[in-house]
Design an enzyme around this catalytic site. Structure first.
Site: not given
Length: 323
Positions: A187, A215-217, A238
């Site tokens: 990231t 998908r959302i991080g 991470g």
């Protein structure tokens, strides 16, 4: 007290023998982006303007998993997300599910400044981008041959993989996935404190290679991957799910506020006590100009500089490229 800046290009199981042709472009890009941020702070730009400027530049580098370098979903599509936050006002904006916006971080700032909301995603975020006139390109702009190959390798192995896995080294897939099949992923992020003591943070990502569509991080989740207040500014990287569970960015600020810990102490505690080993890293700055770059992974692409002249670019523990 004085200005300070720190940025990252992702934390994870970065092989110590990472190929030179993959390592050196990232080191050069980190130095380049750090120089841009330093010059902006010296020119008295606000911390908020600086972190947006730096993350935009990181998004434009294909060497990192954000913007141009964003990795692909299981369907071969791009879904980018970003977040930005101002420490003084706690104003913030976040976006997810972008597939055509060149600089997701700037759209996140527009969400913060031009809407009554904090977070927009997918079709709504794309529509807002068009309304605001931000730079938009065909989604093919983000789909690079290298990321197609990464996706194919991940599918063959039936797992997600780190964004910096060399396409010609399939064995690294085995070494760099976590026990539950998830993966540390690169990231980009930047934190800064300006000459007036104001703090800001911004984070941007393409997510996981071979991630599920939708998908959302942690990146766009305020308090997880991104957070700033009057004490500190934090950008995490991470395994997104682990970072969300530990509310990494907010916990650093909370330990400073409620326990009286220093930035360094708070960052170390959160990364090494709150998050399972091998799952996360962060960069942070305090209102006093302190810098923390902490991680519990094998490495983290990172850089920092302070007003007193200190400067560092590094990947692994105690591995400065330039000082």
């Amino acid at each position: 007290m004085g200005w300070a800046i720190a940025l990252h290009g992702g934390a994870g199981p970065i092989p110590l023998d990472l190929l030179k042709e993959r390592r050196e472009p990232r080191e050069a890009a980190l130095r380049h982006c750090l120089d841009i941020g330093v010059e902006a702070l010296k020119a008295n730009l606000s911390a908020l303007d600086v972190v947006e400027l730096v993350v935009r530049e990181l998004e434009n580098h294909p060497f990192f998993n954000a913007g141009k370098g964003s990795v692909l979903t299981t369907k071969g599509t791009v879904e980018m997300e970003a977040c930005i936050m101002d420490g003084k006002t706690k104003a913030c904006g976040a976006v997810s599910g972008l597939s055509t916006v060149v600089n997701a971080v700037s759209l996140a700032r527009l969400v913060m400044e031009k809407t009554p909301h904090v977070y927009l995603g997918f079709e709504g975020a794309e529509a807002f981008a068009r309304e605001q006139g931000v730079e938009i390109v065909d989604t093919s702009h983000f789909i690079t041959p290298e990321n197609i190959e990464r996706l194919n390798l991940a599918k063959e192995a039936n797992r997600v993989q780190v964004d910096y896995t060399p396409p010609d080294q399939k064995e690294i897939l085995v070494e760099t996935h976590t026990a539950d099949g998830d993966s540390q992923i690169g990231t980009v992020g930047c934190v800064a404190v300006d000459n007036t003591g104001n703090l800001a943070t911004a984070t941007s990502t393409g997510g996981l290679v071979n991630k599920m569509v939708g998908r959302i991080g942690d990146t766009p989740v305020i308090g997880a991957g991104t957070y700033a207040n009057s004490l500190c500014a934090v950008s995490a990287t991470g395994v997104g799910e682990a970072i969300i569970k530990a509310t990494v960015a907010r916990d650093v600020a909370a330990l400073m506020e409620y326990k009286g810990l220093s930035l360094g102490e708070a960052s170390k505690y959160v990364i090494h006590e709150s998050v399972p080993e091998g799952n996360a890293g962060l960069v942070a700055v305090s209102a006093e100009g302190e810098v923390a770059m902490e991680f519990n992974t094998l490495g983290m692409f990172r850089a920092c500089a302070t007003e007193d002249g200190y400067s560092e670019v590094a990947i692994w523990p105690s591995s400065p490229v330039q000082t």
